[in-house]
Design an enzyme around this catalytic site. Sequence first.
Site, PDB file in Angstrom:
ATOM      1  N   LYS A 175       0.859  -1.191   0.000  1.00  0.00           N
ATOM      2  CA  LYS A 175       0.000   0.000   0.000  1.00  0.00           C
ATOM      3  C   LYS A 175       0.891   1.236   0.000  1.00  0.00           C
ATOM      4  CE  LYS A 175      -1.850   2.785   2.863  1.00  0.00           C
ATOM      5  NZ  LYS A 175      -1.729   3.989   2.015  1.00  0.00           N
ATOM      6  N   GLU A 203       9.780   0.882  10.316  1.00  0.00           N
ATOM      7  CA  GLU A 203      10.791   1.906   9.984  1.00  0.00           C
ATOM      8  C   GLU A 203      10.126   3.251  10.180  1.00  0.00           C
ATOM      9  OE1 GLU A 203      13.874   1.516   9.250  1.00  0.00           O
ATOM     10  OE2 GLU A 203      14.078  -0.547   8.562  1.00  0.00           O
ATOM     11  N   CYS A 262      13.960  10.731   6.237  1.00  0.00           N
ATOM     12  CA  CYS A 262      13.956  10.312   7.639  1.00  0.00           C
ATOM     13  C   CYS A 262      15.340  10.383   8.265  1.00  0.00           C
ATOM     14  CB  CYS A 262      13.388   8.901   7.741  1.00  0.00           C
ATOM     15  SG  CYS A 262      14.164   7.755   6.602  1.00  0.00           S
TER      16      CYS A 262
HETATM   17  P1  NAD Z   1       2.595   8.444   7.534  1.00  0.00           P
HETATM   18  O1  NAD Z   1       2.898   7.686   8.769  1.00  0.00           O
HETATM   19  O2  NAD Z   1       1.594   9.521   7.599  1.00  0.00           O
HETATM   20  O3  NAD Z   1       2.084   7.440   6.390  1.00  0.00           O
HETATM   21  C1  NAD Z   1       2.843   6.327   5.989  1.00  0.00           C
HETATM   22  C2  NAD Z   1       1.910   5.326   5.328  1.00  0.00           C
HETATM   23  O4  NAD Z   1       0.982   4.873   6.301  1.00  0.00           O
HETATM   24  C3  NAD Z   1       1.081   5.875   4.175  1.00  0.00           C
HETATM   25  O5  NAD Z   1       0.940   4.874   3.189  1.00  0.00           O
HETATM   26  C4  NAD Z   1      -0.271   6.142   4.830  1.00  0.00           C
HETATM   27  O6  NAD Z   1      -1.363   6.082   3.931  1.00  0.00           O
HETATM   28  C5  NAD Z   1      -0.333   4.985   5.810  1.00  0.00           C
HETATM   29  N1  NAD Z   1      -1.235   5.198   6.933  1.00  0.00           N
HETATM   30  C6  NAD Z   1      -1.627   6.364   7.502  1.00  0.00           C
HETATM   31  N2  NAD Z   1      -2.473   6.124   8.517  1.00  0.00           N
HETATM   32  C7  NAD Z   1      -2.623   4.785   8.593  1.00  0.00           C
HETATM   33  C8  NAD Z   1      -3.369   3.919   9.432  1.00  0.00           C
HETATM   34  N3  NAD Z   1      -4.132   4.388  10.412  1.00  0.00           N
HETATM   35  N4  NAD Z   1      -3.277   2.583   9.231  1.00  0.00           N
HETATM   36  C9  NAD Z   1      -2.490   2.076   8.262  1.00  0.00           C
HETATM   37  N5  NAD Z   1      -1.768   2.846   7.429  1.00  0.00           N
HETATM   38  C10 NAD Z   1      -1.821   4.189   7.591  1.00  0.00           C
HETATM   39  O7  NAD Z   1       4.003   8.953   6.992  1.00  0.00           O
HETATM   40  P2  NAD Z   1       4.280   9.882   5.736  1.00  0.00           P
HETATM   41  O8  NAD Z   1       3.852  11.263   6.124  1.00  0.00           O
HETATM   42  O9  NAD Z   1       3.743   9.268   4.499  1.00  0.00           O
HETATM   43  O10 NAD Z   1       5.884   9.792   5.624  1.00  0.00           O
HETATM   44  C11 NAD Z   1       6.732  10.531   6.395  1.00  0.00           C
HETATM   45  C12 NAD Z   1       7.192   9.753   7.612  1.00  0.00           C
HETATM   46  O11 NAD Z   1       7.825   8.538   7.204  1.00  0.00           O
HETATM   47  C13 NAD Z   1       8.230  10.492   8.425  1.00  0.00           C
HETATM   48  O12 NAD Z   1       7.954  10.325   9.797  1.00  0.00           O
HETATM   49  C14 NAD Z   1       9.535   9.787   8.055  1.00  0.00           C
HETATM   50  O13 NAD Z   1      10.556   9.893   9.010  1.00  0.00           O
HETATM   51  C15 NAD Z   1       9.067   8.390   7.894  1.00  0.00           C
HETATM   52  N6  NAD Z   1      10.017   7.609   7.081  1.00  0.00           N
HETATM   53  C16 NAD Z   1      10.820   6.700   7.716  1.00  0.00           C
HETATM   54  C17 NAD Z   1      11.743   5.968   6.983  1.00  0.00           C
HETATM   55  C18 NAD Z   1      12.642   4.977   7.657  1.00  0.00           C
HETATM   56  O14 NAD Z   1      13.324   4.246   6.955  1.00  0.00           O
HETATM   57  N7  NAD Z   1      12.682   4.896   8.982  1.00  0.00           N
HETATM   58  C19 NAD Z   1      11.844   6.154   5.604  1.00  0.00           C
HETATM   59  C20 NAD Z   1      11.015   7.086   4.989  1.00  0.00           C
HETATM   60  C21 NAD Z   1      10.092   7.817   5.741  1.00  0.00           C
END
Ligand code: NAD
Length: 504
Positions: A184, A259, A293
């Site tokens: 997803k 992650e 990140c």
């Molecule tokens: P997010 O947590 O808002 O969303 C990530 C994913 O989760 C999206 O596909 C979103 O649709 C889904 N999602 C949202 N709510 C959900 C729920 N209730 N249940 C299931 N899925 C749900 O994050 P974002 O804004 O898309 O990305 C930015 C974040 O990702 C930052 O915090 C960044 O640090 C992190 N990130 C971490 C890494 C890593 O390797 N640690 C890499 C890239 C990004």
Amino acid sequence: MDQLHDITERFTDGAQYIDGRPREGGSGRRQAVVDPATGAELLSYGLAGPADVDEAVAAARRAFPAWAGATPGERAGALHRFADVLAEQADDLARAESAQCGKPIRLTTGFDVPGTVDNTAFFAGAARHLEGRAAGEYSADHTSYVRREPVGVVGGIAPWNYPLQMAAWKVLPALAAGNTAVLKPAEITPLTSLMFARAATEAGIPDGVLNVVAGAGRDAGEHLAGHPDVAMLSFTGSTAVGKRVAGIATATVKRLHLELGGKAPFVVFDDADLEAAVHGAVAGALINSGQDCTAATRAYVQRPLFDAFVAGVADLMADVRLGDPFDPGTDLGPLISHAHRDRVAGFVDRARSYATVVTGGHAPTGELAKGAYYLPTLVTGAAQDSEIVQDEVFGPVLVVLPFDSDDEGIAFANDTPYGLAASAWSRDVHRAGRATREIQAGCVWVNDHIPIISEMPHGGFRASGYGKDMSMYSFEEYTQVKHVMFDNSGVALKGWHRTVFRGR
Ligand code: NAD
């Protein structure tokens, strides 16, 4: 965006990919994919709902026995062809990624796409190197060995900041180990995940092995996280959402890989190469407009270098060119959306009451005003416990704080809930070595900040999650180890039976 018509018209059959075919999402709700550089709509598509997730999981379950039963060599062959197809489609992938994220084309052609091709080639090779311990007679009457088996259907949930690379990181180790996958992507950036899945089919990866459901987090995402036929959830995103999906996944006793967010410290000791540190800080803070990140977010600079470092960073930030992502001369594109830009601006605006905004701190005017742009921003004078030092801003914002002793610099570096990445800058091997040992993060760079490579693990400590992406270590997440024990004695009454059958 006329030059993207050839890409967006590929999604006229829908922006879902289930069982080797594109299709419309069945949630009844539509989602726009927007170019953040202009605000123009690139595509409107039907979001996936729970029924689409059910079908994707069912397709992945059907595909699992044959894919898991293929030899490592067969899976490796398919993944090598996949890498070749991705390499052939590199320009299209880069254009689509730049359009949906606003990333400069230099970034997508130089990092996102080649990184994904290299990851695919790495996991093609790695598929043939799944190892365990040697078989042996650990009890005199038995021979034991381990089997490393795939876990089943893996659900992957990915963020919008590196959609193609995150799709690759979630999917490739899973497939290489013999799992099938339902991915997803973030609903605002589905294009390159869908192109990735289609490329898999073109490479001959069987239908159902890789499925993509582009749906909302609360709807399709939660349904996937709680699905009883999904054996493992691999989530990359924010710590807040990670905690929520962990709760859902745990309730169904799934294997979990998280992650999560980061707040990487950048520690500059007073013997560091100042020019290198200044360049490293600006590049590390601004890559992908700071929506990374592992981005350098908090620079701690030992007092003797502090003023020169701040002046150098301010000068270099002023030199960074914002512009059209498709112009090869552009250094920095917009943020992912206007809403996210406003969130970043909110952090900086609140910081004005307790800190100094040295440069940036607002959106550009003129031609770029209609996009979600934000100027490179440097903040000083913030306290260690302030919001802008502690929380993930996820924008082109660097906070610089001074420190006195090495102890204090390392203590500041460890003083947030996160632990994804960090860097230490010093010419002294002992100082740098101490920092690598004492900073609590999944990656510590010395005299650099940002590079990643397929052979090495990426993953967090503490609130940044657990489990590893990339490298052979990722197979620990995507395989389960089975102990097989053969009796060698051939007798009916085994030695240990005496604990049960008295007097025999
Ligand atoms: P997010 O947590 O808002 O969303 C990530 C994913 O989760 C999206 O596909 C979103 O649709 C889904 N999602 C949202 N709510 C959900 C729920 N209730 N249940 C299931 N899925 C749900 O994050 P974002 O804004 O898309 O990305 C930015 C974040 O990702 C930052 O915090 C960044 O640090 C992190 N990130 C971490 C890494 C890593 O390797 N640690 C890499 C890239 C990004």
